[in-house]
Design an enzyme around this catalytic site. Structure first.
Site, PDB file in Angstrom:
ATOM      1  CG  MET A 138       2.611 -11.123   5.708  1.00 28.93           C
ATOM      2  SD  MET A 138       2.768 -10.146   4.063  1.00 28.93           S
ATOM      3  CE  MET A 138       3.594 -11.139   3.067  1.00 28.93           C
ATOM      4  CG  ASP A 194     -12.105 -12.223  -4.241  1.00 31.73           C
ATOM      5  OD1 ASP A 194     -10.963 -12.172  -3.752  1.00 31.73           O
ATOM      6  OD2 ASP A 194     -12.573 -12.011  -5.318  1.00 31.73           O
ATOM      7  CG  HIS A 253      -1.543  -5.972  -3.830  1.00 26.45           C
ATOM      8  ND1 HIS A 253      -0.805  -7.103  -3.009  1.00 26.45           N
ATOM      9  CD2 HIS A 253      -0.923  -5.861  -4.995  1.00 26.45           C
ATOM     10  CE1 HIS A 253      -0.295  -7.668  -4.129  1.00 26.45           C
ATOM     11  NE2 HIS A 253      -0.126  -7.202  -5.134  1.00 26.45           N
TER      12      HIS A 253
HETATM   13  C1  GRF Z   1       2.474  -2.597   2.391  1.00 27.49           C
HETATM   14  O1  GRF Z   1       3.390  -2.320   1.406  1.00 27.49           O
HETATM   15  C2  GRF Z   1       1.154  -3.300   1.937  1.00 27.49           C
HETATM   16  O2  GRF Z   1       0.915  -2.929   0.697  1.00 27.49           O
HETATM   17  C3  GRF Z   1       1.348  -4.695   1.833  1.00 27.49           C
HETATM   18  O3  GRF Z   1       2.267  -4.943   2.917  1.00 27.49           O
HETATM   19  C4  GRF Z   1       3.033  -3.737   3.559  1.00 27.49           C
HETATM   20  C5  GRF Z   1       2.438  -3.353   4.780  1.00 27.49           C
HETATM   21  O4  GRF Z   1       3.437  -2.370   5.158  1.00 27.49           O
HETATM   22  N1  GRF Z   1       0.228  -5.459   2.000  1.00 27.49           N
HETATM   23  P1  GRF Z   1       2.840  -1.730   6.839  1.00 27.49           P
HETATM   24  O5  GRF Z   1       2.867  -2.785   7.737  1.00 27.49           O
HETATM   25  O6  GRF Z   1       1.581  -1.160   6.679  1.00 27.49           O
HETATM   26  O7  GRF Z   1       3.986  -0.679   6.958  1.00 27.49           O
END
Ligand code: GRF
Length: 194
Positions: free
Chosen positions: A95, A146, A114
């Site tokens: 995050m 990027d 994503h």
């Molecule tokens: C996923 O939906 C991914 O696309 C987003 O964050 C979520 C992570 O899920 N970037 P996890 O921790 O892999 O279960």
């Protein structure tokens, strides 16, 4: 790349995408090993998942910042990944925005999953953005990272229909099924070009 690919995984959440990568390795589908898992949240389930599987798992010290990824923390992460001889860094629900020096040290070797068909719905809670927007379909994207927010070159995408009964949560669950399919497949695809 014919030798076993060394993966580093950065995540902030449950790590279900990392699990999908682990499963692909276990089944022989992906010739790789996860050599280091790092999280900015000490309590993130991704760390527990990693430790249960016997993987090296470490907490990233973000100096108390809730969302910022300080330069010193990025440098420490880059150093740890480098010492672990990581070939590809997989962001899996991580995050914080990755920038220098990480991007320079792993050029074209940091990838992200994503939950939308980029360039649609970049940023946070992309599944909710799709439902709120009345979209008829969404999906997921694996892309190179990027300096922008979800802007790097696309490696692989999958579409998921938005059903009339969908809530943000039910859509996200179905998108995640596709994430778990395409993330290992995308890693396999880029490994052939290393
Ligand atoms: C996923 O939906 C991914 O696309 C987003 O964050 C979520 C992570 O899920 N970037 P996890 O921790 O892999 O279960």
């Amino acid at each position: 790349m014919e030798t076993k690919l060394k993966l580093g995984v950065l995540g902030s959440g449950s790590g279900s995408n990392m699990q999908a990568i682990m499963d692909a390795i276990e089944s022989g589908e992906l010739n790789a090993e996860i050599v280091l898992v790092m999280s900015d949240f000490p309590d993130a389930y991704i760390l527990e998942r990693a430790r249960k599987a016997g993987l090296r798992a470490e907490v990233i010290d973000c100096a108390g910042y809730k969302t910022k990824f300080p330069d010193e923390s990025q440098a420490a992460v880059a150093q740890a990944l480098k010492s672990a001889e990581v070939d590809i860094v997989c962001l899996a629900g991580f995050m914080r925005l990755v920038k220098q020096p990480l991007l320079d040290i792993f050029p074209n070797r940091i990838i992200n999953i994503h939950p939308s068909v980029l360039p649609a719905y970049p940023g946070l809670m992309a599944w909710k953005q799709a439902v709120d927007d009345g979209a008829s379909e969404s999906g997921c994207t694996v892309h190179y990272v990027d300096a922008g927010m979800d802007t790097g070159p696309i490696i692989m995408q999958a579409k998921v229909p938005v059903l009339s009964a969908d809530t943000a949560e039910t859509l996200h669950q179905r998108i995640q099924l596709e994430e778990h399919r395409i993330y290992p497949a995308a890693i396999k695809q880029i490994a052939t070009k290393l």
